[in-house]
Design a protein around this motif. Structure first.
Motif, mmCIF file in Angstrom:
data_model
loop_
_atom_site.group_PDB
_atom_site.id
_atom_site.type_symbol
_atom_site.label_atom_id
_atom_site.label_comp_id
_atom_site.label_asym_id
_atom_site.label_seq_id
_atom_site.Cartn_x
_atom_site.Cartn_y
_atom_site.Cartn_z
ATOM 1 N N LEU A 136 43.218 42.536 49.443
ATOM 2 C CA LEU A 136 41.962 42.517 49.668
ATOM 3 C C LEU A 136 40.585 43.076 48.978
ATOM 4 O O LEU A 136 39.572 42.745 48.613
ATOM 5 C CB LEU A 136 42.229 42.471 50.959
ATOM 6 C CG LEU A 136 40.776 41.914 52.197
ATOM 7 C CD1 LEU A 136 40.227 41.192 51.326
ATOM 8 C CD2 LEU A 136 40.849 42.921 53.291
ATOM 9 N N THR A 137 41.256 44.278 48.345
ATOM 10 C CA THR A 137 40.105 45.351 47.980
ATOM 11 C C THR A 137 39.970 44.696 46.810
ATOM 12 O O THR A 137 39.018 45.022 46.270
ATOM 13 C CB THR A 137 41.347 46.552 47.635
ATOM 14 O OG1 THR A 137 42.016 47.171 47.015
ATOM 15 C CG2 THR A 137 41.107 47.514 49.170
ATOM 16 N N SER A 138 41.098 43.980 45.641
ATOM 17 C CA SER A 138 40.520 43.850 44.645
ATOM 18 C C SER A 138 39.194 42.494 44.692
ATOM 19 O O SER A 138 38.486 42.724 43.630
ATOM 20 C CB SER A 138 41.689 42.788 43.680
ATOM 21 O OG SER A 138 42.340 43.635 43.815
ATOM 22 N N ILE A 139 39.850 42.227 45.433
ATOM 23 C CA ILE A 139 38.767 40.172 45.726
ATOM 24 C C ILE A 139 37.625 40.544 46.770
ATOM 25 O O ILE A 139 36.235 40.841 45.681
ATOM 26 C CB ILE A 139 39.473 39.335 46.701
ATOM 27 C CG1 ILE A 139 40.902 39.204 46.814
ATOM 28 C CG2 ILE A 139 38.731 38.224 47.100
ATOM 29 C CD1 ILE A 139 41.646 38.022 47.486
ATOM 30 N N SER A 140 36.986 42.223 47.734
ATOM 31 C CA SER A 140 36.071 42.673 48.044
ATOM 32 C C SER A 140 35.275 43.083 47.207
ATOM 33 O O SER A 140 34.171 43.369 47.111
ATOM 34 C CB SER A 140 36.141 43.646 48.807
ATOM 35 O OG SER A 140 37.631 44.199 48.462
ATOM 36 N N SER A 141 36.063 43.482 45.776
ATOM 37 C CA SER A 141 34.999 44.527 44.748
ATOM 38 C C SER A 141 34.862 43.869 43.626
ATOM 39 O O SER A 141 33.708 44.566 43.223
ATOM 40 C CB SER A 141 36.622 45.627 44.340
ATOM 41 O OG SER A 141 37.540 44.551 43.745
ATOM 42 N N PHE A 142 35.726 42.071 43.696
ATOM 43 C CA PHE A 142 35.035 42.234 42.554
ATOM 44 C C PHE A 142 33.742 41.339 43.127
ATOM 45 O O PHE A 142 32.465 40.737 41.767
ATOM 46 C CB PHE A 142 35.655 40.308 42.737
ATOM 47 C CG PHE A 142 34.834 38.985 42.058
ATOM 48 C CD1 PHE A 142 35.409 39.242 40.900
ATOM 49 C CD2 PHE A 142 34.982 38.253 42.935
ATOM 50 C CE1 PHE A 142 34.912 38.076 40.070
ATOM 51 C CE2 PHE A 142 34.021 36.986 42.182
ATOM 52 C CZ PHE A 142 34.291 37.079 40.970
ATOM 53 N N PHE A 143 33.275 41.049 44.591
ATOM 54 C CA PHE A 143 31.868 40.586 45.087
ATOM 55 C C PHE A 143 30.743 41.684 44.635
ATOM 56 O O PHE A 143 30.161 41.713 44.673
ATOM 57 C CB PHE A 143 31.936 40.016 45.712
ATOM 58 C CG PHE A 143 32.878 38.667 46.904
ATOM 59 C CD1 PHE A 143 32.308 37.801 45.541
ATOM 60 C CD2 PHE A 143 34.234 38.905 46.973
ATOM 61 C CE1 PHE A 143 32.835 36.616 46.431
ATOM 62 C CE2 PHE A 143 34.606 37.368 47.592
ATOM 63 C CZ PHE A 143 34.370 36.757 46.625
ATOM 64 N N LEU A 144 31.231 42.629 44.643
ATOM 65 C CA LEU A 144 30.532 43.612 44.547
ATOM 66 C C LEU A 144 29.974 44.262 43.245
ATOM 67 O O LEU A 144 28.927 44.717 43.048
ATOM 68 C CB LEU A 144 31.512 45.109 46.170
ATOM 69 C CG LEU A 144 30.898 45.207 47.027
ATOM 70 C CD1 LEU A 144 32.140 46.696 47.733
ATOM 71 C CD2 LEU A 144 30.352 45.487 47.120
ATOM 72 N N ILE A 145 31.049 44.496 42.347
ATOM 73 C CA ILE A 145 30.815 44.385 41.431
ATOM 74 C C ILE A 145 29.885 43.784 40.552
ATOM 75 O O ILE A 145 28.877 43.926 39.525
ATOM 76 C CB ILE A 145 32.473 44.527 40.305
ATOM 77 C CG1 ILE A 145 32.993 45.818 40.529
ATOM 78 C CG2 ILE A 145 32.112 44.701 39.193
ATOM 79 C CD1 ILE A 145 34.386 45.967 40.107
ATOM 80 N N GLY A 146 30.376 42.165 40.934
ATOM 81 C CA GLY A 146 29.613 40.727 40.308
ATOM 82 C C GLY A 146 27.787 41.302 41.751
ATOM 83 O O GLY A 146 28.059 39.879 41.778
ATOM 84 N N PHE A 147 28.033 41.980 42.613
ATOM 85 C CA PHE A 147 27.088 41.327 42.816
ATOM 86 C C PHE A 147 24.990 40.249 42.856
ATOM 87 O O PHE A 147 24.744 39.710 42.875
ATOM 88 C CB PHE A 147 26.435 42.780 43.702
ATOM 89 C CG PHE A 147 25.279 42.849 44.946
ATOM 90 C CD1 PHE A 147 25.718 41.963 46.301
ATOM 91 C CD2 PHE A 147 24.415 43.515 44.822
ATOM 92 C CE1 PHE A 147 24.360 41.890 47.276
ATOM 93 C CE2 PHE A 147 23.105 43.211 45.987
ATOM 94 C CZ PHE A 147 23.455 42.047 46.918
ATOM 95 N N ASN A 148 24.804 41.537 40.875
ATOM 96 C CA ASN A 148 24.243 41.512 40.766
ATOM 97 C C ASN A 148 24.166 39.820 39.936
ATOM 98 O O ASN A 148 24.522 39.808 38.321
ATOM 99 C CB ASN A 148 23.514 42.494 39.932
ATOM 100 C CG ASN A 148 22.575 43.041 40.479
ATOM 101 O OD1 ASN A 148 22.108 42.929 41.397
ATOM 102 N ND2 ASN A 148 22.831 44.335 40.329
ATOM 103 N N ASN A 149 24.412 39.007 40.637
ATOM 104 C CA ASN A 149 25.794 37.277 40.236
ATOM 105 C C ASN A 149 24.293 37.034 38.383
ATOM 106 O O ASN A 149 25.594 35.199 38.330
ATOM 107 C CB ASN A 149 25.772 36.224 40.729
ATOM 108 C CG ASN A 149 24.727 36.123 42.237
ATOM 109 O OD1 ASN A 149 24.188 35.982 41.876
ATOM 110 N ND2 ASN A 149 25.887 35.114 43.301
ATOM 111 N N ASP A 150 23.239 37.369 38.933
ATOM 112 C CA ASP A 150 22.229 36.715 37.828
ATOM 113 C C ASP A 150 22.813 37.180 36.629
ATOM 114 O O ASP A 150 21.659 36.884 35.409
ATOM 115 C CB ASP A 150 20.973 36.394 38.456
ATOM 116 C CG ASP A 150 20.379 37.621 38.834
ATOM 117 O OD1 ASP A 150 21.110 38.752 38.833
ATOM 118 O OD2 ASP A 150 19.276 38.195 38.696
#
Length: 769
Positions: A136-150
Motif C-alpha cells: 500500500l505504501t508503494s501504491i500510494s507513493s506511486f500516486f504522490l510521485i506522479g501527482f503532476n500527471n500532465d
C-alpha cells in the motif's frame, strides 16, 4: 492502534465527497490529524522507555494465518513518531505550498493514505499484514510521485519507482511465505522464538536473499538506487515526507525488525555491510556533481540509507545504537533541507545551484533553518548530527571484524562527502551576493518556513540535551532491535579521543571539499558520460530486452486465432499427460474387470462417431452445431445406460442451452472459409488422435485404481440434509460448488450480452467494407 491506522484511510475516503473544503481557508484543519496521532503516541514514550510494550490482535482471516496483529515497542514507536510528527509539518507546509492547486484535495487524499500505510507497516506484528501495508505504501507513493500527471517525466518516475519497489515486494512476499511455512506461524513475535529452526533450514540463504531484496529496493540501495533521484519530480512536500522519514526508511525498519530472526550470521553481516558500504560511498560521491538542489539531497539521502544498512549489517550493540540515533538525526535535518529547497523553488522558480546565492537577505528565517540543518548534517558539535556521527565511528572502531580500519575509513570518507553535500543544500543558496533576478523574492507564509525551522532547531536541542532522545527514544529502539533491556545514555562530550579526532577531520576536510567544489554543468556532463555503465542504464537495457521478448512471445503464442490457442493448449496437455503416463509405467489392462458391451452402447457410440465426422467435414456452421449437439445427446444416453439420470438431465439442459446460443451467434454468419490445407488437416488429426488415445489410457488407469467413495458418500448423505435437494448433481452445482457455478453463470451472461449486441448491431455499408 488499529484505529490510528484506519484513521488515515477513513479520512482519505472522506476527502472524495468533502474534498472541496480543502480548497478553502479551512483546509489546514486536515493537518491536525497527524498532530493528534503524534500526541497519542508521544504519551506512550514513558511506559515504553521503561520496558513495556503494547499489543493488539483482531481475528481477520485466521484460516490463512492473517490477523490484525499490532505491536508497539521502542522500534515501532520511533517510526510512528517520525511518521506523525514530520507528517504534521508536511501537512501544514503542503497546505500553503499547493494553495490554489486544482487537485489539492486529491493530493491530501493520497497523503493520508500513505501515512496510514506507513503506520500499519511499522505497527504490524504479522508478516502478511506487514506485506499488505508494504504494498500500500508503494501504491500510494506511486500516486504522490506522479501527482503532476500532465508531466511525462513525473509519470515515468512514478512508474519506475512502482516497478522497482513492486518487484522487491514480490520477492519479499515469497520470503515471508517460506519463513512462515518453515516456522509454522506468520506472527513476527513468535518467529523470534524460532530463530534456530529458520536459520538452520536449507532454504535460509534463499529466505534472507528474498527479504533483503525487498528491503534494499525499498530503501534505494545500490544497484536499485536510481528510482529515488527520479522520484524528485514529485512536489517538494512529497520528497520531504517520503524520502527523509517514511517510505525509504521502510526497508531500514524491515531489516531492523528482522535482525533478530535473520541476523547474527555471516550471510547477513557481509551482505548488508557490502551493499550498504558500496551505496554510501557511491551516492555520497555522486552528490558532489549535482547542480539541482533536489539531486544533491536525493543522493545524500541514498548515502545515508547506505550508512544505516551498513550499521545493521555490523549488528553489534554499538552499531545498533548508532543506527537508532542516526535514523532520527537524518530524518530531522533531511526533512528540513527538503522543505527549504521547496521554499527556494517556490519563491525563485529554480533549484539550480549554479545561480542560487545570497538568498539570506530575502529569506532570513529560511536561511537560519538551512544553516542549522546543514550544521547537523555535518555533525558539528552541539548538534544532534555530531552525536550520530560519533556513534557511527564508535561502531566501526569497536567492530569485531579485522577490517575495522577499512570500515572506519569508509565511514569517514562518506561523512566527509556528506558534509559537503549538506553545506551545498543548506548554506550555498544563502551565501554570497544576491543576484538582481532574485530581488523580487519575499518570505512565504509562516506555515511554510516554520516547519523547517522547527525541525532544524530540534536538531540543535537534541544535540544539546541528548538525554531526551537517548533515554526515551533511541535506547528503547536499540533494546527492541537487540531484544534486551539496557540503559543507553547519550552524552555530548566523551573527552579527547580518536573518535573526536575523526569527527574534527570530517568537518574540516568536508568544509574544504565544499569550498573547492563549485557546482557546474561541465562536471555534471562529465559524470553523465558514465551513464552507459550505470545500474540504471543496465537495468533499462534488460527491461527493453524483456519487452522485445514479450512482444515476440505474444505474437507467436497469442496471434488471435482460436484454433491456434486450442492447438497449443492440447499439445501442452499431451506433454503433461504423457509424462505422467510414462512415470506410471506400462499399462496392464485386466479385461475381466470390464463390464460387457451391450448393443445399445455400440449403437450410441456409432451415432456419436458419425456426428463427430459430420462436424469436422461439413461446410455449414448450422450443420456443425446440430452435429455437435448430437454428440452431447449421445453422451447423455451413455449416462442413462450407467444409471445416472440426474447427470444426464444436467448434461441435456446444458447442451440444449449451448446449442441455442451457438445458433443465435452463427445464424447470420457466412459459410466456412476453408483456409486449412491438407498438411494442416493431417497435423490436427494426429494431435487429436494422440490426445484422445491418452485420455483413453488415463480412463483405463483410473478403472484399475482402488475406488474410494468417501467424497461421493458425503455428498449423497448430506445433499438433502444440508441443501434440501434430492438431485445430488444439482446440489453439487448450486450449493457445494456454488461459487464455481456463479462464475460460470457470469461468463454465460457476458456471452449472452455479447450475442445480443451482435444481433442488434447495424453497420453502415462503409463499415462493412
Amino acid at each position: 492502534m488499529l484505529f490510528t491506522v484506519l484513521s488515515g484511510l477513513i479520512t482519505s475516503s472522506l476527502i472524495v465527497p468533502f474534498g472541496r473544503f480543502l480548497k478553502t481557508k479551512w483546509g489546514f484543519i486536515l493537518a491536525f490529524l497527524p498532530v493528534l496521532l503524534f500526541l497519542y503516541y508521544i504519551k506512550l514514550v514513558v511506559p515504553i522507555s521503561q520496558g513495556s510494550y503494547f499489543v493488539q490482535s483482531t481475528a481477520w482471516v485466521p484460516s490463512l494465518g492473517i490477523n490484525l496483529d499490532f505491536k508497539l515497542d521502542g522500534l515501532s514507536l520511533l517510526f510512528t513518531l517520525m511518521i506523525t510528527g514530520i507528517g504534521a509539518c508536511i501537512f501544514f507546509y503542503a497546505n500553503t505550498y499547493l494553495k490554489g492547486h486544482k487537485y489539492i484535495d486529491r493530493f491530501f487524499g493520497y497523503l493520508c493514505l500513505f501515512m496510514s500505510a506507513m503506520l500499519g507497516l511499522v505497527l504490524s506484528d504479522n508478516m502478511l499484514l506487514l506485506f499488505i501495508f508494504w504494498e500500500l505504501t508503494s501504491i500510494s507513493s506511486f500516486f504522490l510521485i506522479g501527482f503532476n500527471n500532465d508531466n511525462a517525466d513525473s509519470r515515468k518516475s512514478a512508474m519506475t519507482a512502482l516497478s522497482i519497489t513492486g518487484l522487491g515486494g514480490f520477492f519479499l512476499l515469497a520470503g515471508f511465505i517460506l519463513m512462515g511455512n518453515i516456522a509454522g506461524t506468520y506472527n513476527i513475535t513468535e518467529l523470534v522464538g524460532k530463530v534456530a529452526l529458520i536459520q538452520q533450514h536449507p532454504l535460509f540463504p534463499l529466505i534472507f536473499g528474498l527479504v533483503a531484496l525487498g528491503a534494499i529496493t525499498k530503501s534505494a540501495q545500490f544497484p536499485f538506487h536510481f528510482w529515488l533521484p527520479g522520484a524528485m519530480k514529485a512536489p517538494t512536500p512529497v520528497s520531504a515526507y517520503l524520502h527523509s522519514a517514511t517510505m525509504v526508511k521502510a526497508g531500514i525498519y524491515l531489516l531492523a525488525r528482522f535482525s533478530l530472526i535473520l541476523g547474527g550470521n555471516p550471510i547477513w553481516t557481509y551482505s548488508l555491510m557490502i551493499i550498504g558500504g558500496i551505496t554510501m560511498l557511491y551516492a555520497a560521491f555522486h552528490s558532489l556533481f549535482r547542480t539541482d538542489l533536489k539531486g544533491v539531497l536525493a543522493y545524500s539521502t541514498i548515502s545515508a540509507l547506505g550508512i544505516l544498512v551498513f550499521l545493521l549489517g555490523l549488528g553489534s550493540k554499538e552499531a545498533v545504537i548508532a543506527a537508532s540515533v542516526f535514523i532520527l538525526v537524518h530524518a530531522l535535518y533531511k526533512a528540513a533541507l527538503f522543505l527549504i529547497t521547496g521554499i527556494i523553488d517556490h519563491e525563485t522558480g529554480t533549484r539550480d545551484l549554479t545561480v542560487l546565492r545570497g538568498l539570506r537577505k530575502v529569506l532570513a528565517p529560511v536561511a537560519i533553518a538551512g544553516f542549522l540543518a546543514a550544521l547537523s548534517s555535518a555533525g558539528v558539535p552541539l548538534t544532534f548530527g555530531f552525536i550520530g556521527k560519533d556513534l557511527i565511528y564508535d561502531a566501526t572502531l569497536q567492530s569485531d571484524s579485522q577490517l575495522f580500519f577499512y570500515l572506519t575509513a569508509a565511514a569517514v570518507l562518506t561523512n566527509i562527502l556528506l558534509v559537503s553535500a549538506g553545506f551545498m543544500a543548506g548554506i550555498k543558496p544563502f551565501a554570497g551576493k544576491l543576484p538582481e533576478q532574485f530581488d523580487h523574492v519575499h518570505l512565504p507564509y509562516k506555515s511554510m518556513w516554520i516547519p523547517p525551522l522547527l525541525l532544524a532547531v530540534l536538531g540543535i536541542i537534541f544535540g544539546c540535551i541528548p538525554g531526551l532522545i537517548g533515554d526515551w527514544i533511541a535506547g528503547p529502539t536499540a533494546n527492541s532491535i537487540l531484544a534486551q533491556q539496557e540503559v543507553f545514555h547519550l552524552k555530548i562530550w566523551h573527552g579527547f579521543n580518536l573518535i573526536l579526532l575523526l569527527s574534527a577531520i570530517t568537518i574540516v576536510v568536508g568544509t574544504l571539499v565544499f569550498i573547492s567544489n563549485q557546482p557546474s554543468t561541465k562536471k555534471l556532463a562529465w559524470i553523465a558520460t558514465f551513464d552507459k555503465i550505470s545500474p540504471e542504464n543496465i537495468i533499462k537495457v534488460c527491461a527493453q530486452e524483456i519487452v522485445l521478448f514479450s512482444a515476440f512471445f505474444t505474437n507467436k503464442m497469442h496471434n488471435g486465432y482460436l484454433r491456434s490457442y486450442l492447438l497449443k493448449i492440447i499439445l501442452f496437455a499431451e506433454l503433461l499427460i504423457g509424462y505422467q503416463l510414462y512415470l506410471g509405467g506400462p499399462l496392464h489392462i485386466k479385461w475381466e474387470t470390464l463390464s460387457p458391451v451391450s448393443f445399445y452402447e455400440v449403437t450410441t457410440v456409432c451415432i456419436l462417431i458419425g456426428a463427430i465426422v459430420l462436424t469436422i467435414r461439413t461446410s455449414s456452421r448450422l450443420t456443425a452445431v446440430v452435429a455437435t449437439s448430437v454428440v452431447g445427446y449421445a453422451i447423455c444416453l451413455i449416462f442413462v445406460f450407467y444409471s445416472a439420470p440426474d447427470l444426464a438431465m444436467t448434461q441435456f439442459t446444458i447442451d440444449t442451452l449451448t446449442v441455442v446460443l451457438f445458433v443465435l451467434v452463427l445464424f447470420k454468419l457466412p459459410s466456412f472459409l476453408n483456409l486449412a490445407n491438407r498438411r494442416t488437416i493431417i497435423r490436427d488429426a494426429i494431435v487429436a488422435i494422440i490426445f484422445g488415445s491418452m485420455l483413453s489410457m488415463v480412463a483405463l488407469r483410473v478403472l484399475h485404481e482402488p475406488t474410494t467413495t468417501n467424497i461421493s458418500k458425503f455428498y449423497g448423505d448430506y445433499a438433502y440434509v444440508l441443501a434440501k435437494g434430492k438431485n445430488v448433481v444439482n446440489v453439487l452445482l448450486v450449493d457445494f460448488r456454488g461459487f464455481d457455478t456463479m462464475f460460470e453463470i457470469v461468463v454465460l451472461s457476458i456471452a449472452a450480452l455479447g450475442v445480443y449486441s451482435l444481433l442488434k448491431l447495424r453497420l453502415k455499408s462503409s463499415d462493412k467494407e
